[in-house]
Design a protein around this motif. Structure first.
Motif, PDB file in Angstrom:
ATOM      1  N   ASP A 144      -1.643  33.872   1.305  1.00  0.00           N
ATOM      2  CA  ASP A 144      -0.236  33.489   1.150  1.00  0.00           C
ATOM      3  C   ASP A 144       0.032  32.017   1.478  1.00  0.00           C
ATOM      4  OD1 ASP A 144       0.396  36.042   0.322  1.00  0.00           O
ATOM      5  OD2 ASP A 144       0.980  36.714   2.317  1.00  0.00           O
ATOM      6  N   CYS A 145      -0.952  31.181   1.196  1.00  0.00           N
ATOM      7  CA  CYS A 145      -0.820  29.747   1.452  1.00  0.00           C
ATOM      8  C   CYS A 145      -1.308  29.004   0.211  1.00  0.00           C
ATOM      9  CB  CYS A 145      -1.657  29.375   2.671  1.00  0.00           C
ATOM     10  SG  CYS A 145      -1.610  27.629   3.086  1.00  0.00           S
ATOM     11  N   THR A 146      -0.491  28.087  -0.283  1.00  0.00           N
ATOM     12  CA  THR A 146      -0.867  27.263  -1.431  1.00  0.00           C
ATOM     13  C   THR A 146      -0.861  25.809  -0.989  1.00  0.00           C
ATOM     14  OG1 THR A 146       0.187  28.844  -2.918  1.00  0.00           O
ATOM     15  CG2 THR A 146      -0.300  26.660  -3.815  1.00  0.00           C
ATOM     16  N   VAL A 147      -1.969  25.111  -1.241  1.00  0.00           N
ATOM     17  CA  VAL A 147      -2.136  23.733  -0.785  1.00  0.00           C
ATOM     18  C   VAL A 147      -2.270  22.797  -1.979  1.00  0.00           C
ATOM     19  CG1 VAL A 147      -3.784  22.179   0.327  1.00  0.00           C
ATOM     20  CG2 VAL A 147      -3.183  24.326   1.427  1.00  0.00           C
ATOM     21  N   VAL A 148      -1.606  21.662  -1.894  1.00  0.00           N
ATOM     22  CA  VAL A 148      -1.854  20.545  -2.796  1.00  0.00           C
ATOM     23  C   VAL A 148      -2.384  19.432  -1.906  1.00  0.00           C
ATOM     24  CG1 VAL A 148      -0.867  18.879  -4.405  1.00  0.00           C
ATOM     25  CG2 VAL A 148      -0.019  21.242  -4.377  1.00  0.00           C
ATOM     26  N   SER A 149      -3.672  19.073  -2.076  1.00  0.00           N
ATOM     27  CA  SER A 149      -4.327  18.090  -1.210  1.00  0.00           C
ATOM     28  C   SER A 149      -3.672  16.711  -1.316  1.00  0.00           C
ATOM     29  CB  SER A 149      -5.812  17.992  -1.564  1.00  0.00           C
ATOM     30  OG  SER A 149      -6.491  19.175  -1.206  1.00  0.00           O
ATOM     31  N   PHE A 150      -4.012  15.857  -0.358  1.00  0.00           N
ATOM     32  CA  PHE A 150      -3.443  14.510  -0.322  1.00  0.00           C
ATOM     33  C   PHE A 150      -3.783  13.736  -1.591  1.00  0.00           C
ATOM     34  CE2 PHE A 150      -3.544  15.427   4.257  1.00  0.00           C
ATOM     35  CZ  PHE A 150      -2.282  14.978   4.629  1.00  0.00           C
ATOM     36  N   ALA A 151      -2.779  13.053  -2.122  1.00  0.00           N
ATOM     37  CA  ALA A 151      -2.946  12.222  -3.312  1.00  0.00           C
ATOM     38  C   ALA A 151      -1.882  11.132  -3.288  1.00  0.00           C
ATOM     39  CB  ALA A 151      -2.808  13.068  -4.576  1.00  0.00           C
ATOM     40  N   GLY A 152      -2.060  10.140  -4.132  1.00  0.00           N
ATOM     41  CA  GLY A 152      -1.063   9.081  -4.278  1.00  0.00           C
ATOM     42  C   GLY A 152      -1.265   7.903  -3.355  1.00  0.00           C
ATOM     43  N   SER A 180       0.852  -1.178   0.000  1.00  0.00           N
ATOM     44  CA  SER A 180       0.000   0.000   0.000  1.00  0.00           C
ATOM     45  C   SER A 180       0.893   1.234   0.000  1.00  0.00           C
ATOM     46  CB  SER A 180      -0.889   0.011   1.245  1.00  0.00           C
ATOM     47  OG  SER A 180      -1.698  -1.142   1.271  1.00  0.00           O
ATOM     48  N   THR A 181       0.347   2.344  -0.459  1.00  0.00           N
ATOM     49  CA  THR A 181       1.110   3.580  -0.526  1.00  0.00           C
ATOM     50  C   THR A 181       0.419   4.654   0.303  1.00  0.00           C
ATOM     51  OG1 THR A 181       1.740   3.000  -2.782  1.00  0.00           O
ATOM     52  CG2 THR A 181       2.106   5.283  -2.114  1.00  0.00           C
ATOM     53  N   LYS A 182       1.218   5.443   1.030  1.00  0.00           N
ATOM     54  CA  LYS A 182       0.691   6.539   1.834  1.00  0.00           C
ATOM     55  C   LYS A 182       0.494   7.782   0.978  1.00  0.00           C
ATOM     56  CE  LYS A 182       3.039   4.876   5.980  1.00  0.00           C
ATOM     57  NZ  LYS A 182       4.050   5.198   6.994  1.00  0.00           N
ATOM     58  N   ALA A 183      -0.611   8.477   1.171  1.00  0.00           N
ATOM     59  CA  ALA A 183      -0.884   9.723   0.464  1.00  0.00           C
ATOM     60  C   ALA A 183      -0.025  10.844   1.040  1.00  0.00           C
ATOM     61  CB  ALA A 183      -2.359  10.082   0.575  1.00  0.00           C
ATOM     62  N   THR A 184       0.357  11.777   0.172  1.00  0.00           N
ATOM     63  CA  THR A 184       1.123  12.945   0.600  1.00  0.00           C
ATOM     64  C   THR A 184       0.455  14.227   0.108  1.00  0.00           C
ATOM     65  OG1 THR A 184       2.550  12.864  -1.346  1.00  0.00           O
ATOM     66  CG2 THR A 184       3.334  11.698   0.625  1.00  0.00           C
ATOM     67  N   ALA A 185       0.785  15.321   0.782  1.00  0.00           N
ATOM     68  CA  ALA A 185       0.256  16.646   0.439  1.00  0.00           C
ATOM     69  C   ALA A 185       1.337  17.676   0.728  1.00  0.00           C
ATOM     70  CB  ALA A 185      -0.989  16.945   1.263  1.00  0.00           C
ATOM     71  N   THR A 186       1.164  18.885   0.188  1.00  0.00           N
ATOM     72  CA  THR A 186       2.087  19.971   0.515  1.00  0.00           C
ATOM     73  C   THR A 186       1.313  21.231   0.881  1.00  0.00           C
ATOM     74  OG1 THR A 186       2.303  20.680  -1.786  1.00  0.00           O
ATOM     75  CG2 THR A 186       3.975  19.159  -0.958  1.00  0.00           C
TER      76      THR A 186
END
Length: 132
Positions: A115-123, A10-16
């Motif tokens: 001043d905040c940019t989010v990339v939601s959890f994926a992967g 299984s793979t864990k999701a990541t975000a930034t």
């Protein structure tokens, strides 16, 4: 044969989350970022003048690396996600990783923080090996 070659994983999701000057202004207080972990735990983190991690509040003052560090502390706190999400920081950028692998970790991060940019959890992926 090596067992790892045929057992699926299984793979864990990541975000930034990135703090940077996108509008020429500063981050206001009482703005929020809502993050959901794989198990469904939802926490809303609020920008304030100082850290109060027990109340999921983080310091929005100082440099962008300071803001990132403050939010990291809030997420890792017992009142925050407390280990359900791991956080690493490189200057003004946080990388969040779900502690539990799988597609359930592909959750949206909602925010209204200047001043905040989010990339939601994926992967995040479930173990799809039919032999398991």
């Amino acid at each position: 044969s090596d067992i790892s070659s045929w057992i699926g994983t299984s793979t864990k999701a990541t975000a930034t989350i990135t703090f940077s000057d996108t509008d020429g202004g500063s981050i206001g207080y009482n703005q929020t970022i809502t993050i959901v972990s794989t198990d469904g735990t939802s926490r809303t983190y609020t920008t304030k003048a100082s850290n109060n991690y027990a109340s999921n509040e983080f310091d929005a003052d100082g440099g962008f690396d300071d803001k990132a560090s403050a939010l990291k502390g809030a997420i890792e706190h017992a009142a925050g996600h407390a280990g359900k999400i791991t956080v690493s920081r490189a200057d003004n950028v946080l990388t969040l990783t779900q502690a539990i692998a799988g597609t359930s970790g592909n959750t949206a991060i909602t925010e209204n923080v200047t001043d905040c940019t989010v990339v939601s959890f994926a992967g995040g992926e479930d173990n799809t090996d039919p032999r398991i």
